[in-house]
Design a protein around this motif. Sequence first.
Motif, mmCIF file in Angstrom:
data_model
loop_
_atom_site.group_PDB
_atom_site.id
_atom_site.type_symbol
_atom_site.label_atom_id
_atom_site.label_comp_id
_atom_site.label_asym_id
_atom_site.label_seq_id
_atom_site.Cartn_x
_atom_site.Cartn_y
_atom_site.Cartn_z
ATOM 1 N N GLY A 119 45.459 27.528 30.457
ATOM 2 C CA GLY A 119 46.593 28.391 30.119
ATOM 3 C C GLY A 119 46.702 28.534 28.612
ATOM 4 O O GLY A 119 47.123 29.564 28.104
ATOM 5 N N ALA A 120 46.308 27.480 27.896
ATOM 6 C CA ALA A 120 46.169 27.588 26.445
ATOM 7 C C ALA A 120 44.726 28.020 26.222
ATOM 8 O O ALA A 120 43.791 27.240 26.418
ATOM 9 N N ASP A 178 34.471 37.571 30.855
ATOM 10 C CA ASP A 178 35.083 38.760 31.455
ATOM 11 C C ASP A 178 35.303 39.777 30.323
ATOM 12 O O ASP A 178 36.370 39.828 29.709
ATOM 13 N N ASP B 40 47.839 38.159 18.756
ATOM 14 C CA ASP B 40 47.789 38.855 20.050
ATOM 15 C C ASP B 40 49.078 38.696 20.858
ATOM 16 O O ASP B 40 49.046 38.701 22.077
ATOM 17 N N PHE B 90 52.075 27.147 20.922
ATOM 18 C CA PHE B 90 50.836 27.235 20.127
ATOM 19 C C PHE B 90 51.117 26.924 18.655
ATOM 20 O O PHE B 90 50.310 26.284 17.984
ATOM 21 N N ARG B 94 48.833 23.792 18.762
ATOM 22 C CA ARG B 94 47.477 24.214 18.452
ATOM 23 C C ARG B 94 47.232 24.302 16.949
ATOM 24 O O ARG B 94 46.129 24.154 16.470
ATOM 25 N N HIS B 128 52.857 26.552 28.567
ATOM 26 C CA HIS B 128 53.527 27.317 27.520
ATOM 27 C C HIS B 128 54.892 26.746 27.157
ATOM 28 O O HIS B 128 55.596 27.308 26.332
HETATM 29 C C1 LIG Z 1 45.972 29.668 22.846
HETATM 30 C C2 LIG Z 1 46.663 30.821 23.454
HETATM 31 N N1 LIG Z 1 47.129 31.800 22.676
HETATM 32 C C3 LIG Z 1 47.792 32.842 23.216
HETATM 33 C C4 LIG Z 1 48.009 32.913 24.558
HETATM 34 C C5 LIG Z 1 48.813 34.053 25.144
HETATM 35 N N2 LIG Z 1 47.909 34.965 25.873
HETATM 36 C C6 LIG Z 1 47.701 34.840 27.196
HETATM 37 S S1 LIG Z 1 46.533 35.866 27.758
HETATM 38 C C7 LIG Z 1 46.306 36.563 26.218
HETATM 39 C C8 LIG Z 1 45.288 37.624 26.021
HETATM 40 C C9 LIG Z 1 43.968 37.202 26.549
HETATM 41 O O1 LIG Z 1 43.039 38.215 26.524
HETATM 42 P P1 LIG Z 1 41.691 38.053 27.335
HETATM 43 O O2 LIG Z 1 41.103 36.708 27.062
HETATM 44 O O3 LIG Z 1 40.842 39.212 27.031
HETATM 45 O O4 LIG Z 1 42.177 38.025 28.833
HETATM 46 P P2 LIG Z 1 42.117 39.205 29.921
HETATM 47 O O5 LIG Z 1 42.092 40.495 29.212
HETATM 48 O O6 LIG Z 1 40.878 38.975 30.677
HETATM 49 O O7 LIG Z 1 43.342 39.009 30.756
HETATM 50 C C10 LIG Z 1 47.145 35.949 25.298
HETATM 51 C C11 LIG Z 1 47.206 36.279 23.882
HETATM 52 C C12 LIG Z 1 47.511 31.855 25.347
HETATM 53 N N3 LIG Z 1 47.694 31.817 26.679
HETATM 54 N N4 LIG Z 1 46.831 30.840 24.779
#
Ligand SMILES: Cc1ncc(C[n+]2csc(CCOP(=O)(O)OP(=O)(O)O)c2C)c(N)n1
Lengths: 284, 321
Positions: A119-120, A178, B40, B90, B94, B128
């Motif tokens: 999740g992180a 992905d 993001d 985070f 993090r 989270h």
């Molecule tokens: C360390 C961390 N930072 C931010 C997030 C919040 N977050 C969850 S999904 C995401 C975007 C992820 O994009 P991607 O890896 O491309 O996933 P997909 O498009 O396949 O859903 C963010 C910023 C998180 N879960 N973990």
Amino acid sequence: MLTDVEVTELERFANQIRIETLKELGHLGFGHIGGAMSIIELLAVLYGKVMRVDPKNPKWKDRDWLVISKGHSGPSLYATLALKGFFPKDWLYTLNRGGTNLPSHCDRNLTPGVDMSTGALGQGISTGMGIAMGLKMDKKKNYVYIIIGDGESQEGQVWEAALFGGNANLDNLIVFVDYNRQQLDGYVDNINSLGDLSKKWEEFGWHTQEVDGHNVNDIYTAIQMAKQVKNRSHVIILHTIKGKGCNFAEGVELNHHMHFTEEQVANAIKELEKKFPEKAGDPA
Amino acid sequence: MMVKIASERRIDNKEMRDAYIEKLIELAKKDERIVVLDADLMHSNNTYKFKEIFPDRGINVGVQEANMIGLAGGLSATGKIPFAHTFTCFAARRDLDQVYISAAYAKLNVKIVATDPGIAATYNGGTHMSFGDMGIMREIPTMTIVEPTDSVMMEALVEQIAYTYGPFYVRVFRKKPIRIYEEGSIFKIGKGIILKNGKDVTVIATGIMVSEALEAAEILENIGISTRIVNIFTLKPIDKEIIVKCAKETGAIVTAENHNFINGLGSAVAEVVVENAPVPMERVGVQDQFGEVGDIEYLKKKFHLTAEDIVESVKRVLKRK
Ligand SMILES: Cc1ncc(C[n+]2csc(CCOP(=O)(O)OP(=O)(O)O)c2C)c(N)n1
């Protein structure tokens, strides 16, 4: 290579996973729809054809392991596990409710069949590699599969893992990227592009393949190819579409986490059911 | 400090993330040094609104929180005033080493604005849910930690945060909390606020627990317990004066926070009380547990963060008085 019949079977399975995922998220009315939809063909191939698992014994010591590093895609894994019989299908309607076994992000202590808590972003690739190393130390034959996101690939930890894995030659491991080209805030290329991703992984020492992530035969064949190459860590870059197959999410720029109406969901499901009319929805 | 307290507790009319970013945009129009970074989560934090107006000063680094803090440190070294955004989990977990070294230790002017504190992470669940973020940040020398209570306070604090040199950790409930203050209130970082007078016990609260505390006070008044309510929104440096005064005048203290009861407000207050005016204390907060998924009402009950929990703690502390 899969036979035509096998291809159809897996496509049907993928379609069922999509429908169940939509019902599951639809019941709640919101969720991480985009990234759940883009890995569904991969899940169908893994659970329909590739992975050795026992739904009645999720912790079976000879099982193959899956770590979804982009842990927010739990909902499509839960739909897959429910269809495989790891737990009753009505659990899907408890997604994200207080006290549930199915939280938005994967949790190894809550859900039968979930192998790692994630999740992180960025952490699952490391834990997955650790699992692969542990299995090797024990001289076991289990495979470890890891799914990471492209947005996730902006994390430094992913590249620490890539460097380490390239040197560690973990041939019992396959990492899937992905590559749906979208993250939370939009298109990866507009935010912090990954450039030539394939070249990067190769340069880090990985046996690298790139395939269409919505083509079950291509995914399956790439996995078989990877398994023939010994003493290398493997990565398969899946070209996918975020929101794939869900008509209100696919093609939308901000489709990472959406709110949706019952009508939208019903509509999307109806469209999917048309693909396999003779055996729509639940096989059982 | 001049605050006006809302006569009725209602849901805020503005999301805190909007109150924040609109004020920051206003400041940035006059001050080119202000830079926004996000990892993001621009559409979660609404920082995209800043980027739309200042494309060159609104930077989405992608999913790489640690790098973002390093970039912010470097930007600050050239005289910019960087505001770095992500979720509390985070920001604190993090990025800790980068916050520690590249911001605080290097004596740079990095502002960390972190959203979804504690149970506010609701449907994102355990990974989270930051119950320890204030504790983590409290351990960093020179760090200022503020948890604005509502949109009025949020807006009022942005300028002080921007123009007080040094690292800041701003813990923001990004949606609409219960509104506590009226427009035009003036707040001072480091100074607590007495929201309601009372003589039997003081409840010191932060964040979403302020409205729970006010509700608890009403319940307590009905059973004859006169309860003072204090909002401490600056966890560090903590307002020693108001704590000592309340300890001496009411003789018992209960703290309430949407955070682990270890290392957060309860601990910070206890440190002051023990050394300056020892009185019985109770701490309402998460009992050293991990978070989990659910809606906010479920989570409040699950982690004992309700007005009733405060009432029970007050009754307990009074027995020890
Ligand atoms: C360390 C961390 N930072 C931010 C997030 C919040 N977050 C969850 S999904 C995401 C975007 C992820 O994009 P991607 O890896 O491309 O996933 P997909 O498009 O396949 O859903 C963010 C910023 C998180 N879960 N973990």
